[in-house]
Design a protein around this motif. Structure first.
Motif, short mmCIF file in Angstrom:
data_model
loop_
_atom_site.label_atom_id
_atom_site.label_comp_id
_atom_site.label_asym_id
_atom_site.label_seq_id
_atom_site.Cartn_x
_atom_site.Cartn_y
_atom_site.Cartn_z
N SER A 1 0.82 -1.22 0.00
CA SER A 1 0.00 0.00 0.00
C SER A 1 0.85 1.26 0.00
O SER A 1 0.34 2.35 -0.27
CB SER A 1 -0.93 0.00 1.21
OG SER A 1 -0.17 -0.02 2.42
N SER B 1 1.50 9.91 2.25
CA SER B 1 1.48 8.49 2.59
C SER B 1 1.61 8.23 4.08
O SER B 1 1.56 7.09 4.53
CB SER B 1 2.64 7.77 1.87
OG SER B 1 3.90 8.28 2.34
N TRP C 1 -4.40 -5.95 1.35
CA TRP C 1 -4.37 -4.85 0.39
C TRP C 1 -4.33 -5.40 -1.02
O TRP C 1 -3.73 -6.44 -1.30
CB TRP C 1 -3.12 -3.99 0.63
CG TRP C 1 -3.02 -2.81 -0.29
CD1 TRP C 1 -3.57 -1.59 -0.11
CD2 TRP C 1 -2.33 -2.76 -1.55
NE1 TRP C 1 -3.28 -0.78 -1.18
CE2 TRP C 1 -2.51 -1.47 -2.08
CE3 TRP C 1 -1.58 -3.69 -2.28
CZ2 TRP C 1 -1.99 -1.07 -3.29
CZ3 TRP C 1 -1.05 -3.29 -3.49
CH2 TRP C 1 -1.26 -1.99 -3.99
N PRO D 1 -5.17 -0.57 -6.51
CA PRO D 1 -6.31 0.34 -6.62
C PRO D 1 -6.90 0.41 -8.01
O PRO D 1 -7.58 1.39 -8.35
CB PRO D 1 -5.70 1.68 -6.21
CG PRO D 1 -4.29 1.61 -6.67
CD PRO D 1 -3.88 0.17 -6.46
N ASP E 1 -8.45 6.55 -6.87
CA ASP E 1 -7.64 5.72 -5.96
C ASP E 1 -6.22 5.56 -6.51
O ASP E 1 -5.24 5.55 -5.74
CB ASP E 1 -8.28 4.35 -5.77
CG ASP E 1 -9.55 4.42 -4.93
OD1 ASP E 1 -9.75 5.45 -4.24
OD2 ASP E 1 -10.35 3.46 -4.96
N TYR F 1 -2.71 6.85 -4.87
CA TYR F 1 -1.56 5.95 -4.72
C TYR F 1 -0.31 6.58 -5.33
O TYR F 1 0.78 6.50 -4.75
CB TYR F 1 -1.87 4.62 -5.41
CG TYR F 1 -0.87 3.52 -5.11
CD1 TYR F 1 -1.00 2.73 -3.98
CD2 TYR F 1 0.20 3.26 -5.97
CE1 TYR F 1 -0.09 1.71 -3.70
CE2 TYR F 1 1.11 2.26 -5.71
CZ TYR F 1 0.96 1.48 -4.58
OH TYR F 1 1.86 0.49 -4.30
N HIS F 2 -0.47 7.22 -6.47
CA HIS F 2 0.66 7.89 -7.10
C HIS F 2 1.23 8.98 -6.20
O HIS F 2 2.44 9.15 -6.11
CB HIS F 2 0.24 8.48 -8.44
CG HIS F 2 1.31 9.33 -9.08
ND1 HIS F 2 1.23 10.70 -9.12
CD2 HIS F 2 2.50 9.01 -9.64
CE1 HIS F 2 2.31 11.19 -9.71
NE2 HIS F 2 3.10 10.18 -10.03
N ARG G 1 1.36 8.86 -3.09
CA ARG G 1 2.11 8.21 -2.01
C ARG G 1 3.48 7.73 -2.47
O ARG G 1 4.42 7.69 -1.69
CB ARG G 1 1.31 7.02 -1.45
CG ARG G 1 -0.01 7.40 -0.83
CD ARG G 1 -0.50 6.38 0.18
NE ARG G 1 -0.81 5.09 -0.37
CZ ARG G 1 -2.01 4.73 -0.83
NH1 ARG G 1 -3.00 5.60 -0.84
NH2 ARG G 1 -2.22 3.51 -1.29
N TRP H 1 3.00 -4.42 -10.11
CA TRP H 1 2.88 -5.01 -8.78
C TRP H 1 3.24 -6.49 -8.85
O TRP H 1 3.00 -7.15 -9.88
CB TRP H 1 1.46 -4.85 -8.24
CG TRP H 1 1.14 -3.48 -7.74
CD1 TRP H 1 1.63 -2.87 -6.64
CD2 TRP H 1 0.21 -2.55 -8.33
NE1 TRP H 1 1.10 -1.61 -6.49
CE2 TRP H 1 0.22 -1.39 -7.52
CE3 TRP H 1 -0.61 -2.58 -9.46
CZ2 TRP H 1 -0.57 -0.28 -7.79
CZ3 TRP H 1 -1.39 -1.47 -9.74
CH2 TRP H 1 -1.36 -0.34 -8.92
#
Length: 534
Positions: free
Chosen positions: A72, A159, A175, A178, A245, A249-250, A252, A280
């Motif tokens: 995450s 983050s 997790w 996203p 989402d 995430y980007h 973070r 991922w």
């Protein structure tokens, strides 16, 4: 005031794969932070966060521990070993002692420009003000104590969690990416093998022609690499503004660009044209839900790339004559030229995308295992699917050039665009081959030329151009039947044209030849590194 500390030495980034890793990262002595069994790495670059890569006002023994959950990418900042320094305590961020065995645990909560303010935002503003003050000429003698929290806040706050308990919960929480499965554009596996040695690669940065830097770090801590533990890698792609989402995430992960890419800059993610690729890793023992909450490993973040497509108008070539007697283009019914409209008797033109790669980064625990090439290949495949005219990278660093060179040379060979035997390719045929590569690989003409030059180097002296004695490609050499000298002059002719602005002002004669030889030596070194990886 104690002498300044080098930020790259005191900052360690941990990638937490399970809650069991957290006490190891927080309790480790400062002198062995990167060998405690947890994936960890030092930043390659910190000058955009800490001027001159210096931290002023702290005694030796300072350790900045930046922990990220591996999937995450939530973060926790711990500053330890600063108790002996005579420093002024920050009134907005009060350290807590004894938490998780650390001397000082400093939370960073609110990013600048996100939310309504808060401690992180105020700290970031103070850091901006401090950055505008004179720094003593970069000598580290400034009396201004470095605001560590404030300078890091603007980058890691999106983050950050505020307590170690929250971070433990984040590390244990199941997790998943996203993005929906429909966004998967590529999938691959790696054979178990140790990472390739060396410091090549996987980072570039765009944004106004900034210098692209190399990714850095390593697997750290004796932690097993993802290649050793099986599983599958999936590359996802989306338009950032279409997926809130993914955009969050980007935000973070983008701090890693500052830490691992020289002169990195953040993209303007409010522009709806930005697109992103994520890689991922799904281990064999992980489900789509991520971590099992115990000692197992969940889905892990591996790499990302941002691209910016923009339309260019491509004029079609003139239509060949179709009337055998008149010898000119036949007219369509109604008197107009067939496909006319560009004023030149051609078939018109059309708008096509040109894809600019802005940033590519493979994070340290996953570097030197081939992920950069897989990610770049996914970008090329996407460019082909959208019928883009070419894929470009502005001012790539040496690391980026190496990644692109080895990927493009492999693509050219696998597609049969180059003869398997380099000796079969003559120098006279190079212009036609370059044009064929440019169109088929969707690269620039300059990049296609580099691919051809590397292929020709493979054939010098029976392949000895990689670096064996007798190849003759080094300055002053001849090689077998003069092959080395011929290749060297072939490359230098191209360099003279491309570097004319640099070489022109240099005095004619020995000085200019020496400068050209210096440029050539750098190119040869890059080519040899690529061929060794090939």
């Amino acid at each position: 005031m104690a002498p300044p500390l080098r930020a790259n030495d005191v900052l360690t980034i941990f990638f937490i794969r399970s809650p069991a890793d957290i006490p190891l990262a927080l309790d480790a002595p400062p002198d062995c932070l990167r060998s405690v069994g947890v994936a960890a790495a030092a930043p390659r670059f910190t000058h955009q966060i800490f001027p001159d890569e210096e931290i002023v006002g702290y005694a030796p023994g300072l350790a900045i521990r930046l922990l990220y959950t591996a999937g995450s990418m939530m973060s926790y900042l711990a500053i330890t070993g600063a108790a002996d320094a005579e420093v002024e305590k920050d009134p907005d961020v009060a350290p807590r002692r004894g938490d998780a065995g650390a001397e000082d645990i400093v939370p960073v909560t609110c990013p600048r420009g996100v939310g309504g303010g808060g401690r992180g935002a105020r700290a970031a503003k103070r850091a901006d003000a401090a950055a505008r003050r004179p720094s003593g000429g970069g000598s580290g003698n400034s009396a201004e104590k470095t605001d560590i929290v404030g300078r890091l806040a603007r980058h890691v706050a999106p983050s950050a969690v505020s307590s170690v308990n929250e971070f433990v919960a984040a590390a244990a929480m199941p997790w998943s990416p996203p993005l929906p499965p429909s966004c998967v554009v590529a999938e691959y596996t790696l054979s178990p093998r140790p990472p390739v040695s060396g410091s090549t690669v996987d980072g570039v940065n765009g944004g106004g022609g900034a210098d692209r830097g190399s990714g850095g770090g390593g697997n750290g801590g004796g932690s097993a690499t993802s290649a050793d533990r099986g599983g599958v890698y999936r590359v996802y792609k989306c338009r950032l503004n279409d997926h809130p989402d993914a955009l969050a995430y980007h935000k973070r992960i983008q701090a890693h660009a500052m830490l691992h890419i020289n002169n990195a800059s953040y993209i303007d993610d409010a522009d709806p044209r930005w697109e992103i690729f994520f890689t991922w890793w799904f281990p064999d023992d992980a489900t789509d839900g991520g971590s099992d909450g115990g000692d197992g490993h969940g889905v892990e973040f591996v790499a990302y790339a941002t691209i910016y497509p923009f339309a260019v108008y491509e004029v079609a070539p003139p239509v060949a004559p179709t009337h055998p007697r008149v010898g000119r283009t036949a007219r369509a019914p109604g008197g107009g030229h067939r496909g006319g409209g560009d004023g030149g008797g051609g078939s018109g033109g059309r708008f096509r995308d040109r894809v600019r790669i802005a940033q590519v980064l493979v994070i340290p625990p996953h570097q030197r295992m081939g992920h950069g090439s897989h990610l770049l290949s996914a970008i090329y495949a996407d460019a082909a699917a959208r019928d883009a005219t070419e894929v470009t990278v502005e001012d790539p660093s040496a690391g980026c050039r190496s990644l692109r060179d080895v990927t493009d040379l492999r693509r050219a060979l696998s597609a049969g665009l180059l003869p398997r035997a380099p000796e079969a390719l003559s120098y006279d045929a190079v212009p036609g081959v370059v044009e064929r590569l440019r169109r088929s690989l969707r690269v620039t003409a300059g990049q296609a030329r580099r691919v051809v030059e590397m292929h020709l180097l493979r054939g010098v002296a029976g392949g000895k151009g990689v670096g064996a004695e007798g190849a003759g490609v080094d300055e002053g050499g001849e090689g077998v039947d003069g092959g080395g000298r011929a290749w060297r002059l072939f490359v230098k002719r191209r360099l003279w044209v491309e570097w004319e602005e640099v070489l022109g002002p240099v005095a004619e004669g020995a000085a200019r030849k020496a400068k050209l030889a210096e440029i050539y030596a750098d190119v040869l070194e890059e080519y040899r590194a690529v061929l060794q990886r090939l």
